[in-house]
Design an enzyme around this catalytic site. Sequence first.
Site, short mmCIF file in Angstrom:
data_model
loop_
_atom_site.label_atom_id
_atom_site.label_comp_id
_atom_site.label_asym_id
_atom_site.label_seq_id
_atom_site.Cartn_x
_atom_site.Cartn_y
_atom_site.Cartn_z
N GLY A 180 0.82 -1.21 0.00
CA GLY A 180 0.00 0.00 0.00
C GLY A 180 0.85 1.25 0.00
N GLY B 77 0.79 -5.37 0.49
CA GLY B 77 -0.31 -5.45 -0.47
C GLY B 77 0.09 -6.07 -1.79
N ASP C 255 -1.06 -8.66 7.40
CA ASP C 255 -2.41 -8.55 6.86
C ASP C 255 -2.45 -9.23 5.49
OD1 ASP C 255 -1.03 -6.67 5.35
OD2 ASP C 255 -2.50 -5.09 5.59
N GLU D 164 5.47 -5.44 8.22
CA GLU D 164 4.83 -5.11 9.50
C GLU D 164 5.20 -6.09 10.61
OE1 GLU D 164 1.60 -7.11 6.92
OE2 GLU D 164 3.37 -5.89 6.64
#
Length: 157
Positions: free
Chosen positions: A68, A116, A147, A139
């Site tokens: 992202g 992403g 995620d 992350e």
Amino acid sequence: MKTESETVLIETEGRSGVITLNRPEALNALTHPMVVRIAEALTAWEDDPAIGHVLLRGAGERGLCAGGDIRAIHADAKAGTTASLGFWRDEYRLNARIARYPKPYVALMDGIVMGGGVGVSAHGSVRIVTERARVAMPETGIGFVPDVGGTYLLSRA
């Protein structure tokens, strides 16, 4: 600055529906309009008998996608607005859709593939991972759970 249609190139080559992430200056980092444009292409091709499969690739030499657009997300948070919520919602829906896409979805995972970028590629039915690939969920370095279904994907790698 590129227009929305310039940041994701949508074309057909023979029976291939080709999606090219086209922000090489930003390592093809995903923006909300890019996520929407990818979803629109998948919708158009899903029932099109002329399209046999989808190919995802990144423009430039550095990689498929750095994830992202952190600068846009940071600016949104700093401004106290909630535009990033729509990005996350639509990105996660896109990842789920890619995982269930009825046609072969081929992702060319070359160079940097992070966050992403993993979401829009590793959920595909065919992953081509080159010797230059550097796949990461950054992350995790600060203690967050990955995620985009990262733990699901890693458990099946």
